[in-house]
Design a protein around this motif. Sequence first.
Motif, PDB file in Angstrom:
ATOM      1  N   ALA A 217       0.448  -1.501   0.310  1.00  0.00           N
ATOM      2  CA  ALA A 217       0.264  -0.213   0.222  1.00  0.00           C
ATOM      3  C   ALA A 217       1.047   1.406   0.057  1.00  0.00           C
ATOM      4  O   ALA A 217       1.936   1.200  -0.395  1.00  0.00           O
ATOM      5  CB  ALA A 217      -0.289   0.067   1.097  1.00  0.00           C
ATOM      6  N   ALA A 218       0.309   2.118   0.399  1.00  0.00           N
ATOM      7  CA  ALA A 218       0.819   3.651  -0.097  1.00  0.00           C
ATOM      8  C   ALA A 218       0.535   5.112   0.565  1.00  0.00           C
ATOM      9  O   ALA A 218      -0.840   4.520   0.988  1.00  0.00           O
ATOM     10  CB  ALA A 218       1.108   3.845  -1.248  1.00  0.00           C
ATOM     11  N   VAL A 219       1.261   5.333   1.638  1.00  0.00           N
ATOM     12  CA  VAL A 219       0.431   6.369   2.154  1.00  0.00           C
ATOM     13  C   VAL A 219       0.539   7.804   1.227  1.00  0.00           C
ATOM     14  O   VAL A 219       1.587   8.363   0.659  1.00  0.00           O
ATOM     15  CB  VAL A 219       1.051   7.634   3.583  1.00  0.00           C
ATOM     16  CG1 VAL A 219       0.609   8.173   4.105  1.00  0.00           C
ATOM     17  CG2 VAL A 219       1.558   5.877   4.527  1.00  0.00           C
ATOM     18  N   LYS A 220      -0.686   7.777   0.599  1.00  0.00           N
ATOM     19  CA  LYS A 220      -0.984   9.515   0.034  1.00  0.00           C
ATOM     20  C   LYS A 220      -0.813  10.808   0.515  1.00  0.00           C
ATOM     21  O   LYS A 220      -1.528  10.974   1.103  1.00  0.00           O
ATOM     22  CB  LYS A 220      -1.779   9.112  -0.850  1.00  0.00           C
ATOM     23  CG  LYS A 220      -2.518   7.949  -1.593  1.00  0.00           C
ATOM     24  CD  LYS A 220      -3.660   7.407  -2.378  1.00  0.00           C
ATOM     25  CE  LYS A 220      -3.243   6.238  -3.381  1.00  0.00           C
ATOM     26  NZ  LYS A 220      -4.683   5.600  -3.736  1.00  0.00           N
ATOM     27  N   ALA A 221       0.434  10.741   1.125  1.00  0.00           N
ATOM     28  CA  ALA A 221       0.276  12.090   1.713  1.00  0.00           C
ATOM     29  C   ALA A 221      -0.004  14.013   0.767  1.00  0.00           C
ATOM     30  O   ALA A 221      -1.297  14.288   1.320  1.00  0.00           O
ATOM     31  CB  ALA A 221       1.724  12.135   1.897  1.00  0.00           C
ATOM     32  N   VAL A 222       0.512  14.004  -0.117  1.00  0.00           N
ATOM     33  CA  VAL A 222      -0.130  14.999  -1.284  1.00  0.00           C
ATOM     34  C   VAL A 222      -0.400  13.390  -1.975  1.00  0.00           C
ATOM     35  O   VAL A 222       0.296  12.941  -2.966  1.00  0.00           O
ATOM     36  CB  VAL A 222       1.318  15.575  -1.328  1.00  0.00           C
ATOM     37  CG1 VAL A 222       0.509  16.941  -2.626  1.00  0.00           C
ATOM     38  CG2 VAL A 222       1.787  16.375  -0.065  1.00  0.00           C
ATOM     39  N   ASP A 223      -1.523  14.136  -2.688  1.00  0.00           N
ATOM     40  CA  ASP A 223      -2.295  13.776  -4.053  1.00  0.00           C
ATOM     41  C   ASP A 223      -3.181  14.368  -5.093  1.00  0.00           C
ATOM     42  O   ASP A 223      -4.521  14.483  -5.382  1.00  0.00           O
ATOM     43  CB  ASP A 223      -3.007  12.446  -3.272  1.00  0.00           C
ATOM     44  CG  ASP A 223      -3.883  11.058  -4.550  1.00  0.00           C
ATOM     45  OD1 ASP A 223      -2.923  11.434  -5.515  1.00  0.00           O
ATOM     46  OD2 ASP A 223      -4.223  10.446  -4.088  1.00  0.00           O
ATOM     47  N   GLY A 224      -1.811  15.195  -5.824  1.00  0.00           N
ATOM     48  CA  GLY A 224      -2.480  16.088  -7.169  1.00  0.00           C
ATOM     49  C   GLY A 224      -2.939  17.855  -6.281  1.00  0.00           C
ATOM     50  O   GLY A 224      -4.009  17.519  -6.852  1.00  0.00           O
ATOM     51  N   ILE A 225      -2.402  18.222  -6.229  1.00  0.00           N
ATOM     52  CA  ILE A 225      -2.808  19.612  -5.995  1.00  0.00           C
ATOM     53  C   ILE A 225      -1.947  20.475  -7.049  1.00  0.00           C
ATOM     54  O   ILE A 225      -0.451  20.166  -7.533  1.00  0.00           O
ATOM     55  CB  ILE A 225      -1.264  19.903  -4.058  1.00  0.00           C
ATOM     56  CG1 ILE A 225      -0.477  19.941  -4.388  1.00  0.00           C
ATOM     57  CG2 ILE A 225      -2.406  18.910  -3.392  1.00  0.00           C
ATOM     58  CD1 ILE A 225       0.076  20.026  -3.035  1.00  0.00           C
ATOM     59  N   ASP A 226      -2.081  21.610  -6.839  1.00  0.00           N
ATOM     60  CA  ASP A 226      -1.902  22.595  -8.024  1.00  0.00           C
ATOM     61  C   ASP A 226      -1.934  23.760  -7.931  1.00  0.00           C
ATOM     62  O   ASP A 226      -2.905  24.238  -7.270  1.00  0.00           O
ATOM     63  CB  ASP A 226      -2.791  22.418  -9.707  1.00  0.00           C
ATOM     64  CG  ASP A 226      -2.961  21.445 -10.432  1.00  0.00           C
ATOM     65  OD1 ASP A 226      -1.973  20.331 -10.011  1.00  0.00           O
ATOM     66  OD2 ASP A 226      -4.191  20.611 -10.296  1.00  0.00           O
ATOM     67  N   PHE A 227      -0.954  25.074  -7.680  1.00  0.00           N
ATOM     68  CA  PHE A 227      -1.211  26.407  -7.279  1.00  0.00           C
ATOM     69  C   PHE A 227       0.111  26.503  -8.019  1.00  0.00           C
ATOM     70  O   PHE A 227       0.642  26.306  -8.249  1.00  0.00           O
ATOM     71  CB  PHE A 227      -1.409  26.118  -5.480  1.00  0.00           C
ATOM     72  CG  PHE A 227       0.152  25.838  -4.906  1.00  0.00           C
ATOM     73  CD1 PHE A 227       1.153  26.740  -4.932  1.00  0.00           C
ATOM     74  CD2 PHE A 227       0.344  24.428  -5.094  1.00  0.00           C
ATOM     75  CE1 PHE A 227       1.991  26.079  -4.025  1.00  0.00           C
ATOM     76  CE2 PHE A 227       1.635  23.943  -4.517  1.00  0.00           C
ATOM     77  CZ  PHE A 227       2.679  24.726  -3.680  1.00  0.00           C
ATOM     78  N   GLU A 228      -0.072  28.352  -8.144  1.00  0.00           N
ATOM     79  CA  GLU A 228       1.179  28.978  -8.144  1.00  0.00           C
ATOM     80  C   GLU A 228       1.272  30.227  -6.837  1.00  0.00           C
ATOM     81  O   GLU A 228       0.756  29.816  -5.622  1.00  0.00           O
ATOM     82  CB  GLU A 228       0.716  30.346  -9.602  1.00  0.00           C
ATOM     83  CG  GLU A 228       0.610  29.035 -10.911  1.00  0.00           C
ATOM     84  CD  GLU A 228      -0.095  29.941 -11.488  1.00  0.00           C
ATOM     85  OE1 GLU A 228       0.180  31.281 -12.105  1.00  0.00           O
ATOM     86  OE2 GLU A 228      -0.303  29.683 -13.238  1.00  0.00           O
ATOM     87  N   VAL A 229       2.588  30.894  -7.009  1.00  0.00           N
ATOM     88  CA  VAL A 229       3.188  31.667  -5.931  1.00  0.00           C
ATOM     89  C   VAL A 229       3.703  32.728  -7.174  1.00  0.00           C
ATOM     90  O   VAL A 229       5.220  32.017  -7.422  1.00  0.00           O
ATOM     91  CB  VAL A 229       3.804  31.106  -5.194  1.00  0.00           C
ATOM     92  CG1 VAL A 229       4.376  31.717  -3.916  1.00  0.00           C
ATOM     93  CG2 VAL A 229       3.501  29.993  -4.101  1.00  0.00           C
ATOM     94  N   ARG A 230       3.244  34.040  -6.427  1.00  0.00           N
ATOM     95  CA  ARG A 230       4.011  35.115  -7.269  1.00  0.00           C
ATOM     96  C   ARG A 230       5.374  35.323  -6.345  1.00  0.00           C
ATOM     97  O   ARG A 230       5.606  35.262  -5.188  1.00  0.00           O
ATOM     98  CB  ARG A 230       2.482  35.510  -7.416  1.00  0.00           C
ATOM     99  CG  ARG A 230       1.700  35.452  -8.792  1.00  0.00           C
ATOM    100  CD  ARG A 230       0.540  36.034  -9.468  1.00  0.00           C
ATOM    101  NE  ARG A 230      -0.228  35.681 -10.067  1.00  0.00           N
ATOM    102  CZ  ARG A 230      -0.023  35.092 -11.397  1.00  0.00           C
ATOM    103  NH1 ARG A 230       0.432  36.038 -11.945  1.00  0.00           N
ATOM    104  NH2 ARG A 230      -1.185  35.129 -12.432  1.00  0.00           N
TER     105      ARG A 230
END
Length: 491
Positions: free
Chosen positions: A51-64
């Motif tokens: 199995a796997a621990v899905k700590a971060v599972d597909g995120i999108d963002f921008e930092v200006r």
Amino acid sequence: MSETKKADATEAAVKVPHQGSAPEERDVLLKVQGLTKHFPIKKGILQRQVAAVKAVDGIDFEVRRGETLGVVGESGCGKSTMGRVITRLQDPTGGTIEFEGQDITRLSTAGMRPLRRDIQMIFQDPYGSLNPRHTIGSIVSAPFRLQGVEPEGGVKKEVQRLLELVGLSPEHFNRYPHEFSGGQRQRIGIARALALKPKLVVADEPVSALDVSIQAQVVNLMDDLQSELGLTYVIIAHDLSVVRHVSDRIAVMYLGKIVELADRTSLYEAPMHPYTKALMSAVPVPDPKRRGAKSERILLKGDVPSPISPPSGCRFHTRCWKATEICRTTEPPLLELKPGQQVACHHPENAEDQAPQDTVLLSAAKEAVELVSVGETPKTPATTADDAVAEKAVEKAIAAETAEKAVAEKTVEKAVAEKTVEKAVAAETVEEAVVTETAAESADPAEPAEADTVEEPAAVEDSVVEEPAAVEDPAAESAEAESGRQESTDK
């Protein structure tokens, strides 16, 4: 500050727009798309992944450039893992990370070395992030040694300048971390992060381990440094008041996903995602004028699902009071429903419903939340049943207590009555004794008394005793006569 450094600071101030400028006017410094980080779970002798621990599972963002992005969410939602991945302290499982237009997702350690000057991190624990065997001067000067940079005026002078910049004394250069408090250690960590004049600083819970007064000092220090040096922050925190104070835009994470991304004014005044609304309802308002005012607090029931096997569809549908069948089956995309405000929800708050045809609530949605009234707010239907049961229990307890009191009072009355009867009997006995004694005292004295009666037998006894003394001689004579007769007979 030397003339060269003043010129550099002036140039940075010219290049970097002020924090209050609109986000669309700034250049994109960091861009993240489809970022994932899974930690494998292995078992057996062969260490096969099960199995796997899905700590971060597909995120999108921008930092200006020049802005501050705040990241909030519950513990275990993947905030700290996301911060470590975008600084490349941990390798991502998938997705892309672009820094100033350059893809740094798959860069090796040697390839990342030149970029370490531009990307720095402030760690959460001010006690564990400093080596206790090294002096403060050695800790803060480590970036210069690792990057091979020789600052103007020497390393020691630059380190002392950094210590003074963060509010410490230059004399602390030769001291050790154990000689400082938590707030001072966090300032040392900030000085180390700012040593190479980075462009992006990721602060992972920078004030969570500090007292409230020290928190304000560190937050104000970071704000002043941003204005002075033109820094770009990604601040990870769970304190909503701190995030609101320092952030331009805020991203709300839940179970490895970003569920809402908006500027701080829109997010706090009109949250769209139900989870964000629940978070905002828990923020206390320290305003004496609003004491007793009508307000509503949302309490989410149940725990956060396991990141090993997250729920299908919308990951918040197991605790959402608006969840329908589409929430259970289809994952909502992160869409911009209002200018500058993105949300991933089929039935958002303060916006048009994205799935108006689906109106049947799930069975779990009816019991997913509890509304608690604060102040003079009337009771909500969700709490009426519980309150009725509680009131019945209280009434039953009061009735039982009243019955016990009545029984105790009757017992006391019975005991008092018995005691009264005993006292009456005793009083009657005493009265009879008194009457008897009074009658004896009032009897006639002419009647023969016991003393006279007793004295007479004494006189009789004397006479009886004296008479036998006179009769003794005739008896003796008769005895002698009989003995004489016997002797004569014998002869």
